[in-house]
Structure formats: structure tokens, C-alpha cells
Design a protein around this motif. Structure first.
Motif, PDB file in Angstrom:
ATOM      1  N   ASN A   1       0.607  -0.573   0.425  1.00 33.65           N
ATOM      2  CA  ASN A   1      -0.036  -0.043   0.014  1.00 33.65           C
ATOM      3  C   ASN A   1       1.067   1.125  -0.019  1.00 33.65           C
ATOM      4  OD1 ASN A   1      -2.462  -1.496   0.630  1.00 33.65           O
ATOM      5  ND2 ASN A   1      -1.987  -1.959   2.366  1.00 33.65           N
ATOM      6  N   MET A   2       0.434   2.271  -0.440  1.00 32.55           N
ATOM      7  CA  MET A   2       1.639   3.400  -1.319  1.00 32.55           C
ATOM      8  C   MET A   2       0.499   4.982  -0.765  1.00 32.55           C
ATOM      9  SD  MET A   2       3.087   3.317  -4.329  1.00 32.55           S
ATOM     10  CE  MET A   2       4.061   1.900  -3.749  1.00 32.55           C
ATOM     11  N   GLU A   3       1.389   5.887  -0.688  1.00 27.15           N
ATOM     12  CA  GLU A   3       0.676   7.401  -0.512  1.00 27.15           C
ATOM     13  C   GLU A   3       0.474   7.734  -2.110  1.00 27.15           C
ATOM     14  OE1 GLU A   3       2.179  10.043   2.833  1.00 27.15           O
ATOM     15  OE2 GLU A   3       2.457  11.229   0.648  1.00 27.15           O
ATOM     16  N   THR A   4      -1.294   8.333  -2.186  1.00 26.95           N
ATOM     17  CA  THR A   4      -1.391   8.315  -3.774  1.00 26.95           C
ATOM     18  C   THR A   4      -1.428  10.045  -3.052  1.00 26.95           C
ATOM     19  OG1 THR A   4      -3.532   7.655  -3.492  1.00 26.95           O
ATOM     20  CG2 THR A   4      -2.139   6.350  -4.424  1.00 26.95           C
ATOM     21  N   SER A   5      -2.229   9.809  -1.898  1.00 24.49           N
ATOM     22  CA  SER A   5      -2.416  12.150  -1.395  1.00 24.49           C
ATOM     23  C   SER A   5      -1.792  12.763  -1.234  1.00 24.49           C
ATOM     24  CB  SER A   5      -3.595  11.704  -1.352  1.00 24.49           C
ATOM     25  OG  SER A   5      -4.861  13.223  -0.891  1.00 24.49           O
ATOM     26  N   SER A   6      -1.514  13.793  -0.921  1.00 27.46           N
ATOM     27  CA  SER A   6      -0.340  14.444  -0.339  1.00 27.46           C
ATOM     28  C   SER A   6      -0.763  14.308   1.827  1.00 27.46           C
ATOM     29  CB  SER A   6       0.332  15.641  -0.982  1.00 27.46           C
ATOM     30  OG  SER A   6      -0.712  16.315  -0.746  1.00 27.46           O
ATOM     31  N   VAL A   7      -0.119  14.109   2.348  1.00 30.81           N
ATOM     32  CA  VAL A   7       0.389  13.854   3.659  1.00 30.81           C
ATOM     33  C   VAL A   7       1.348  15.387   4.239  1.00 30.81           C
ATOM     34  CG1 VAL A   7       0.615  12.847   6.073  1.00 30.81           C
ATOM     35  CG2 VAL A   7      -1.176  11.598   4.120  1.00 30.81           C
ATOM     36  N   ASP A   8      -0.141  16.340   5.490  1.00 23.66           N
ATOM     37  CA  ASP A   8       1.305  17.074   5.931  1.00 23.66           C
ATOM     38  C   ASP A   8       2.896  16.612   6.012  1.00 23.66           C
ATOM     39  OD1 ASP A   8       2.042  19.967   6.273  1.00 23.66           O
ATOM     40  OD2 ASP A   8       1.018  20.145   8.230  1.00 23.66           O
ATOM     41  N   GLY A   9       3.293  17.347   5.827  1.00 22.45           N
ATOM     42  CA  GLY A   9       4.529  17.186   6.500  1.00 22.45           C
ATOM     43  C   GLY A   9       5.200  15.490   5.878  1.00 22.45           C
ATOM     44  N   ASN A  10       5.064  15.629   5.136  1.00 28.71           N
ATOM     45  CA  ASN A  10       5.377  13.847   4.396  1.00 28.71           C
ATOM     46  C   ASN A  10       5.724  13.734   2.900  1.00 28.71           C
ATOM     47  OD1 ASN A  10       6.366  11.504   5.146  1.00 28.71           O
ATOM     48  ND2 ASN A  10       4.277   9.816   3.693  1.00 28.71           N
ATOM     49  N   LEU A  11       5.646  15.520   2.250  1.00 29.62           N
ATOM     50  CA  LEU A  11       6.491  15.393   0.931  1.00 29.62           C
ATOM     51  C   LEU A  11       7.585  14.219   0.639  1.00 29.62           C
ATOM     52  CD1 LEU A  11       6.096  17.910  -0.940  1.00 29.62           C
ATOM     53  CD2 LEU A  11       8.457  17.164  -0.469  1.00 29.62           C
ATOM     54  N   ASP A  12       8.131  14.240   1.684  1.00 32.05           N
ATOM     55  CA  ASP A  12      10.077  13.541   0.628  1.00 32.05           C
ATOM     56  C   ASP A  12      10.639  12.432   1.824  1.00 32.05           C
ATOM     57  OD1 ASP A  12      12.693  13.339  -0.732  1.00 32.05           O
ATOM     58  OD2 ASP A  12      13.641  13.955   1.487  1.00 32.05           O
ATOM     59  N   GLY A  13       8.814  12.151   2.470  1.00 31.37           N
ATOM     60  CA  GLY A  13       8.905  10.816   3.830  1.00 31.37           C
ATOM     61  C   GLY A  13       8.883   9.682   2.398  1.00 31.37           C
ATOM     62  N   PHE A  14       8.780   8.558   3.238  1.00 36.76           N
ATOM     63  CA  PHE A  14       8.328   7.416   3.137  1.00 36.76           C
ATOM     64  C   PHE A  14       6.829   6.983   2.522  1.00 36.76           C
ATOM     65  CE2 PHE A  14       8.439   6.964   7.335  1.00 36.76           C
ATOM     66  CZ  PHE A  14       7.565   6.290   8.048  1.00 36.76           C
ATOM     67  N   LYS A  15       7.499   6.892   1.205  1.00 33.33           N
ATOM     68  CA  LYS A  15       5.502   6.767   0.605  1.00 33.33           C
ATOM     69  C   LYS A  15       5.054   4.961   1.208  1.00 33.33           C
ATOM     70  CE  LYS A  15       5.482  10.539  -0.278  1.00 33.33           C
ATOM     71  NZ  LYS A  15       4.601  12.015   0.293  1.00 33.33           N
ATOM     72  N   MET A  16       5.354   4.145   1.025  1.00 33.62           N
ATOM     73  CA  MET A  16       5.172   3.136   1.593  1.00 33.62           C
ATOM     74  C   MET A  16       5.731   1.807   3.365  1.00 33.62           C
ATOM     75  SD  MET A  16       6.246   0.281  -1.790  1.00 33.62           S
ATOM     76  CE  MET A  16       8.119   0.378  -1.925  1.00 33.62           C
ATOM     77  N   ARG A  17       5.421   1.263   4.429  1.00 33.98           N
ATOM     78  CA  ARG A  17       5.116   1.091   5.384  1.00 33.98           C
ATOM     79  C   ARG A  17       6.468  -0.423   5.107  1.00 33.98           C
ATOM     80  NH1 ARG A  17       3.498   4.452   8.681  1.00 33.98           N
ATOM     81  NH2 ARG A  17       2.027   6.055   8.202  1.00 33.98           N
ATOM     82  N   THR A  18       6.440  -0.608   3.739  1.00 33.32           N
ATOM     83  CA  THR A  18       7.575  -2.328   3.751  1.00 33.32           C
ATOM     84  C   THR A  18       8.553  -2.165   2.595  1.00 33.32           C
ATOM     85  OG1 THR A  18       5.679  -3.465   2.340  1.00 33.32           O
ATOM     86  CG2 THR A  18       4.869  -3.478   4.109  1.00 33.32           C
ATOM     87  N   SER A  19       9.089  -2.714   2.409  1.00 35.28           N
ATOM     88  CA  SER A  19      10.198  -3.323   2.043  1.00 35.28           C
ATOM     89  C   SER A  19       9.160  -3.445   0.544  1.00 35.28           C
ATOM     90  CB  SER A  19      11.481  -4.080   1.908  1.00 35.28           C
ATOM     91  OG  SER A  19      12.233  -4.165   3.168  1.00 35.28           O
ATOM     92  N   ALA A  20      10.453  -2.648  -0.536  1.00 37.43           N
ATOM     93  CA  ALA A  20       9.379  -3.163  -2.077  1.00 37.43           C
ATOM     94  C   ALA A  20       9.267  -4.502  -2.510  1.00 37.43           C
ATOM     95  CB  ALA A  20      10.148  -2.304  -3.055  1.00 37.43           C
ATOM     96  N   ASN A  21       8.050  -4.889  -3.180  1.00 34.63           N
ATOM     97  CA  ASN A  21       8.164  -5.903  -3.621  1.00 34.63           C
ATOM     98  C   ASN A  21       8.853  -5.959  -5.011  1.00 34.63           C
ATOM     99  OD1 ASN A  21       6.854  -4.937  -5.278  1.00 34.63           O
ATOM    100  ND2 ASN A  21       4.599  -6.201  -4.180  1.00 34.63           N
ATOM    101  N   THR A  22       8.492  -7.453  -5.215  1.00 33.34           N
ATOM    102  CA  THR A  22       9.398  -7.390  -6.902  1.00 33.34           C
ATOM    103  C   THR A  22       8.861  -6.209  -8.152  1.00 33.34           C
ATOM    104  OG1 THR A  22       7.479  -9.339  -7.495  1.00 33.34           O
ATOM    105  CG2 THR A  22       9.940  -9.884  -6.717  1.00 33.34           C
ATOM    106  N   SER A  23       7.827  -5.877  -7.655  1.00 34.36           N
ATOM    107  CA  SER A  23       7.044  -4.311  -9.087  1.00 34.36           C
ATOM    108  C   SER A  23       6.811  -3.223  -8.077  1.00 34.36           C
ATOM    109  CB  SER A  23       6.172  -4.821  -9.735  1.00 34.36           C
ATOM    110  OG  SER A  23       4.732  -5.223  -8.797  1.00 34.36           O
ATOM    111  N   SER A  24       7.777  -2.589  -7.848  1.00 37.40           N
ATOM    112  CA  SER A  24       7.132  -1.828  -6.176  1.00 37.40           C
ATOM    113  C   SER A  24       8.306  -0.323  -6.128  1.00 37.40           C
ATOM    114  CB  SER A  24       6.071  -1.800  -5.430  1.00 37.40           C
ATOM    115  OG  SER A  24       6.764  -2.564  -4.105  1.00 37.40           O
ATOM    116  N   TYR A  25       8.590   0.212  -6.047  1.00 36.60           N
ATOM    117  CA  TYR A  25       9.586   1.022  -5.872  1.00 36.60           C
ATOM    118  C   TYR A  25       9.575   2.207  -4.556  1.00 36.60           C
ATOM    119  CZ  TYR A  25       7.261   3.257 -10.186  1.00 36.60           C
ATOM    120  OH  TYR A  25       7.234   4.339 -11.172  1.00 36.60           O
ATOM    121  N   ASP A  26      10.259   2.818  -4.242  1.00 30.46           N
ATOM    122  CA  ASP A  26       9.682   4.525  -3.423  1.00 30.46           C
ATOM    123  C   ASP A  26      11.645   4.979  -3.442  1.00 30.46           C
ATOM    124  OD1 ASP A  26       9.223   6.321  -1.961  1.00 30.46           O
ATOM    125  OD2 ASP A  26       8.952   5.294  -0.377  1.00 30.46           O
ATOM    126  N   TYR A  27      11.667   5.431  -3.743  1.00 34.76           N
ATOM    127  CA  TYR A  27      13.633   5.853  -3.627  1.00 34.76           C
ATOM    128  C   TYR A  27      13.207   7.867  -4.254  1.00 34.76           C
ATOM    129  CZ  TYR A  27      12.730   7.037  -9.560  1.00 34.76           C
ATOM    130  OH  TYR A  27      12.829   6.630 -10.396  1.00 34.76           O
TER     131      TYR A  27
END
Length: 366
Positions: free
Chosen positions: A35-61
Motif C-alpha cells: 500500500n502506498m501514499e497517493t494523496s499528500s499528507v502534511d509534512g510527508n512530501l519527502d517521507g516514505f510512501k510505503m511502510r514495507t520493503s518493496a515487493n518485486t514490482s514496486s519502488y520508492d526512491y
């Protein structure tokens, strides 16, 4: 005159730190949907967008690039939590670029100890454990935003520090840094830009070569739950500083050949244009005989010509000529550019440096 209560001030600082949220990512692919963030959250523009390590098709960098304004030196850094880059686990740090003599370099290391990221009212702190690499940034709501990237990494062959002092406000694809903004770039492909333009100081030793310079810099992040090879068909991206202007552009194609345009212009640290409509910006190869989209990437064209729409109806015409290729991986190229621009109706020409890339997978293998 207002006097502060020291006890109250200390309590406020402790509360701010307590509100920071910390996650630890395991050095292994997550087995399941993310699950990942798709709508902005106050204070999290540069934060982590998913709460787990990536699976084989997802990414957050997290991406940083730094360009010297006095020679050809350039440094590009990527902190990965990504399942689609061909590694045995998702957490990696990559450093690439060119030395002052134009020679390119590339190094990547996996993070054996996972990654620890903390984000809150005071900013972000992120470390790829066991690599000797990480970064810290102050709050994007602060008046003076500063990021520091630190290396003590024999595995990467990099030692030293980088400091970025932001010159332009953060933003999302079509909105400034506000809560509730749509973060989508293309379906299942998301973007936020913490530092559109910065004054940078680089003090590094890379594979035994001293790399010290001052110049311009940039920092953003992308994330998505579908491999990047199957979301955009093609893109042109870049940023430049021209006199008092800070510019960022994205011109993307999806697999239905729909074009998505993103433009950002700040002047003297204030946003004057942030557009996503069909008039926002047009990016095309320099040279009348160049094909668009170009399957060769930046190695096959002299540069890009851009036309940015300004709020007063004028156009900012910008040409970026490739100075040196910093990265060439068949379907993806990065380069340092020499930029020049002029606003329609004006005789004044602005010049500066740029960094740009092209992704051509969907054109090369359509």
C-alpha cells in the motif's frame, strides 16, 4: 516583546520529536501487495510512501543530483527501496556522474542491514544501514531548507559530504506543498519534488579522486506499485537554473500515447508557474531533423528545446545542449547540460547549467 517559557519550549521540541515516525525496511523483498501514499499528507512530501520493503514490482526512491557551475563535474545519488532494478534485494545506494575531466563513474552497493527512515515535523533522516550512506533534511515548511548527504562507504568507494541549501519551494506534480494534493504523475507512478533548485557544496572523494565543487542541485522522489518499465512509455525530465529562475520539467508519454506535461518555474525563490495542462511545457529534441520521441535517448540528440507557458501569456523558450553524458544504460540516459533561455518579447538572454534525463524503454521496445 514576547518571552518564551524555557520549559514550554523544551516540551514543544520533545513533542515534535515524538511525532516523528520511524520505519525499518528489511533487506528482503516484501511478499505481498504494498500500500502506498497517493494523496499528500502534511509534512510527508519527502517521507516514505510505503511502510514495507518493496515487493518485486514496486519502488520508492530518493534522488539527488549536483552539478558544478565551474567545470564538468557532476554527481548523481539514488537511495533505493525498489524491486524492479534487478537486484537480489530492494535496498541499495547508487552513485554515478562525471569527473571534471569528463570521465564517467558508477558504483552501487546493497544495504545488508536494511534501511531506517524517520520523518516528522523536524524533517527527515534516512540511513541505508551497512552502506555508510544516508541523508538528513530539515522541515520543508521551514524558512531555510537544508539537506546533507553523508558517505563513509568503502563499498561504494565514496567518502565525504554534500550540502544543499534550497532556493525554491517544494511541490507535487500539479500543486504546491499542501495536504490533499494528488501525487500521481501517470497512473501508478507518483512524484514529489522536495528541492527544485539548491546551492550546493560537494566535498567528496570518489574512487580515490577528489571531487570538490560548488554549483546547483536538486532532490526529488518517485514511487509506484507497478514496475517503471510498464508505466511511462517515454519521458523527458530535467531542471535548470537561469539567472533568477529555477525550472523543472517533465514531458511523459503513456502506453496509449497520451502526453502528460509538468512545468515548474520559481523566480527569486517564489513559485510563478506550476502547471499540468497541455500548455504547461513542450519538450522536443534540438535540431529540425530529430525524431520525437527519440529511441536513442540523450546520446542520439544534441539536446532539448523547451517552451514554458508563463502566467502573463508569454513563453519562456529554453534550449539545453548536452555537455556530457553521465549515465547510459541503453533505455535510460542522464546528462549535464548547458542551458540558455529567453522570455518572449524580451531581448535578455539567461544562461546556466542543467541536469536532464530521458527514459525510452517503451519506444525502444514497443
Amino acid at each position: 516583546m514576547i518571552f518564551s517559557n524555557p520549559a514550554s519550549t523544551a516540551a514543544t521540541l520533545l513533542l515534535a520529536r515524538a511525532c516523528a515516525e520511524t520505519v525499518f525496511f528489511e533487506p528482503a523483498f516484501y511478499d505481498g501487495p504494498v500500500n502506498m501514499e497517493t494523496s499528500s499528507v502534511d509534512g510527508n512530501l519527502d517521507g516514505f510512501k510505503m511502510r514495507t520493503s518493496a515487493n518485486t514490482s514496486s519502488y520508492d526512491y530518493w534522488w539527488f543530483d549536483l552539478v558544478s557551475t565551474s567545470d564538468k563535474s557532476a554527481v548523481n545519488i539514488v537511495f533505493y527501496n525498489a524491486g524492479d532494478i534487478g537486484n537480489a534485494q530492494p535496498l541499495a545506494v547508487e552513485v554515478s556522474g562525471v569527473f571534471a575531466n569528463g570521465t564517467s563513474y558508477f558504483s552501487q552497493i546493497l544495504s545488508p542491514g536494511g534501511s531506517t527512515i524517520s520523518n516528522g515535523p523536524d524533517g527527515i533522516s534516512a540511513w541505508w544501514n551497512g552502506t555508510g550512506a544516508g541523508f538528513q533534511g530539515t522541515s520543508l515548511n521551514a524558512g531555510q531548507v537544508q539537506y546533507n548527504v553523508t558517505f563513509d562507504s568503502p563499498g561504494l568507494g565514496v567518502v565525504g559530504t554534500i550540502q544543499l541549501n534550497s532556493r525554491a519551494p517544494a511541490h507535487y506534480p500539479c500543486d504546491p506543498n499542501i495536504p490533499g494534493a494528488d501525487e500521481m504523475h501517470l497512473p501508478r507512478f507518483f512524484w514529489s519534488n522536495a528541492i527544485p533548485d539548491a546551492d550546493v557544496t560537494v566535498n567528496l572523494t570518489i574512487n580515490g579522486t577528489v571531487v570538490n565543487f560548488e554549483g546547483i542541485g536538486y532532490h526529488d522522489k518517485n514511487w509506484g506499485d507497478r514496475t517503471v518499465l510498464k508505466s511511462p512509455k517515454y519521458w523527458d525530465w530535467g531542471h535548470a537554473r537561469l539567472g533568477p529562475y529555477s525550472l523543472v520539467w517533465y514531458d511523459l508519454l503513456d502506453y496509449n500515447n497520451m502526453e502528460y506535461r509538468r512545468s515548474y518555474i520559481a523566480k527569486d525563490g517564489e513559485i510563478i508557474a506550476l502547471k499540468c495542462d497541455d500548455t504547461a511545457v513542450t519538450i522536443r529534441p534540438l535540431g529540425g531533423n530529430s525524431t520525437w520521441p527519440s529511441p536513442e535517448g540523450l546520446t542520439g540528440i544534441p539536446g532539448v528545446a523547451s517552451a514554458f507557458a508563463l502566467p502573463d501569456g508569454k513563453t519562456f523558450e529554453v534550449n539545453v545542449t548536452v555537455e556530457s553524458i553521465t549515465y547510459d544504460k541503453l533505455v535510460y540516459t542522464r546528462a549535464v547540460g548547458l542551458a540558455s533561455g529567453q522570455i518572449s518579447g524580451s531581448s535578455e538572454t539567461y544562461t546556466g547549467k542543467a541536469f536532464l534525463d530521458e527514459f525510452t524503454y517503451g519506444v525502444s521496445f514497443s
